[in-house]
Design an enzyme around this catalytic site. Structure first.
Site, PDB file in Angstrom:
ATOM      1  N   SER A  29      -7.382  -9.325  -3.160  1.00  0.00           N
ATOM      2  CA  SER A  29      -8.040  -8.107  -3.626  1.00  0.00           C
ATOM      3  C   SER A  29      -8.413  -8.268  -5.098  1.00  0.00           C
ATOM      4  CB  SER A  29      -7.153  -6.888  -3.373  1.00  0.00           C
ATOM      5  OG  SER A  29      -7.894  -5.702  -3.508  1.00  0.00           O
ATOM      6  N   ASP A 245     -11.729  -5.870   7.318  1.00  0.00           N
ATOM      7  CA  ASP A 245     -11.367  -5.321   6.014  1.00  0.00           C
ATOM      8  C   ASP A 245     -11.975  -3.936   5.869  1.00  0.00           C
ATOM      9  OD1 ASP A 245     -11.103  -4.703   3.240  1.00  0.00           O
ATOM     10  OD2 ASP A 245     -10.994  -6.834   2.768  1.00  0.00           O
ATOM     11  N   HIS A 284      -7.590  -5.440   5.146  1.00  0.00           N
ATOM     12  CA  HIS A 284      -7.547  -5.847   3.742  1.00  0.00           C
ATOM     13  C   HIS A 284      -6.235  -6.536   3.370  1.00  0.00           C
ATOM     14  CE1 HIS A 284      -9.069  -5.901  -0.296  1.00  0.00           C
ATOM     15  NE2 HIS A 284      -8.023  -5.244  -0.769  1.00  0.00           N
TER      16      HIS A 284
END
Length: 358
Positions: A29, A245, A284
């Site tokens: 991320s 995601d 994610h």
């Protein structure tokens, strides 16, 4: 991050009396964005970088995360979670099996074209799926568009948890904008702490989108495809991204990697130092119905220190007790894993790579 790296190496030198032989950066991320920023801006810092679900293209994807709310505002129609989940489940059912196995995963969601109009009239919870519901879902999947249909950014893919960004609450239903995206618009663009995206229109969104790109692209975009200095000093990078995601569309990582290929001499030359692995059915945090990647640190170390480029990665799905119940191979983009037709479908050994036509 760069300053931390310089200080960290100085501490190693002071304590051990010699510099580190190798330096590695591992992050997902924002951490994935920081890793690629290091490769782009400070290529001497790290020998190997693992970048997971990288938050590059920040100036584009963060405002794009408010798009589902804009769609519902424009339509004056807010879709409950049950209907969003029903559309996702139907899309998975339609796209599953393309790899030769029915396992609750869309292995290549960008190639899935299932239309939510097929759900119109179906009973969902206490209500019925309507044409208005289908239109909202379709526009969320399509992604942000500007005046005259101008492409702005990629949408969430079929099979992704839509309610992460298209959240609703209250009675009657109202939009519940994603906090990070709303705060980006509120504090960095509008610069008014009382501003809300609750009534944001498509026209207003496009203006803010343009402002975000123009004002912050060079600062936090972290999408420079020129990795010449990183490559030339022997650096290696592995990028991974989940195909479900719900916060950062994986198409943005594909877009970046393909621009790296164009800038760095083509796919073969790029694969000598940088490879992208897409992970079907994971979100994610690499969670979901799909198998998550394992052994990444070992893979980057072998590439840097032994020259063994990763031609495949290993992925595992575990049950609640931690038992491995499924394995899959992950191949470098644009290759995908396809069942060879024999052997157990939960065993990675029974899958081969294929490069689909795009």
């Amino acid at each position: 991050i760069h300053e931390m790296t310089v200080v960290g190496k100085a501490l190693v030198q002071a304590f051990y009396g010699r510099p580190p032989r190798y330096a590695y950066f591992v992050g997902s991320s924002t951490g994935g964005r920081q890793g690629l920023m290091e490769a782009q801006r400070y290529p001497e810092d790290y020998d190997g970088i693992l970048s997971g679900c990288p938050a590059i293209n920040w100036h584009r994807f963060v405002p794009a995360d408010i798009w589902p709310q804009v769609v519902m505002n424009e339509a004056r129609h807010y879709v409950p979670k049950a209907k969003l989940d029903a559309a996702t489940a139907a899309a998975v059912a339609a796209g599953d099996g393309a790899d030769g196995v029915v396992d609750g995963v869309i292995d290549d969601p960008l190639r899935c074209a299932w239309d939510p109009k097929a759900l119109i009239g179906a009973a969902v919870g206490a209500g019925t799926f309507t044409a208005a519901d289908a239109d909202v879902v379709r526009r969320i999947w399509e992604g942000p568009r500007g005046h005259g249909g101008r492409f702005l950014w990629h949408g969430l893919t079929r099979g992704t948890n839509l309610s992460a960004l298209a959240d609703t609450a209250g009675e009657p239903l109202r939009g519940k904008p994603f906090g990070i995206a709303q705060d980006w618009l509120r504090y960095f663009l509008v610069q008014n702490p009382s501003w809300s995206a609750a009534t944001l229109t498509a026209a207003e969104f496009e203006l803010l989108w343009n402002q975000s790109v123009e004002q912050y692209g060079a600062v936090i975009g972290t999408d420079d495809p020129d990795l010449t200095r990183f490559r030339d000093r022997g650096g290696k990078v592995i990028i991974t991204h989940g195909l479900a995601d719900q916060l950062i569309p994986h198409a943005g990582s594909i877009d970046y990697y393909e621009r790296v290929q164009q800038r760095m001499g083509g796919p073969a030359r790029t694969a000598e130092f940088a490879r992208l692995f897409l992970v079907p059915g994971t979100d994610h945090g690499f969670r979901g119905a799909g198998a998550g990647p394992t052994g990444l640190q070992e893979a980057i170390i072998r590439w840097v220190e032994e020259g063994q480029a990763p031609d495949r990665l290993h992925a595992e799905l575990k049950d609640r007790d931690g038992k491995v119940i499924r394995t899959r191979p992950l191949f470098p983009y644009p290759q995908v894993a396809v069942y060879q037709g024999t052997g157990h479908t939960d065993d990675a050994a029974n899958f081969v790579s294929r490069t689909p036509a795009r």
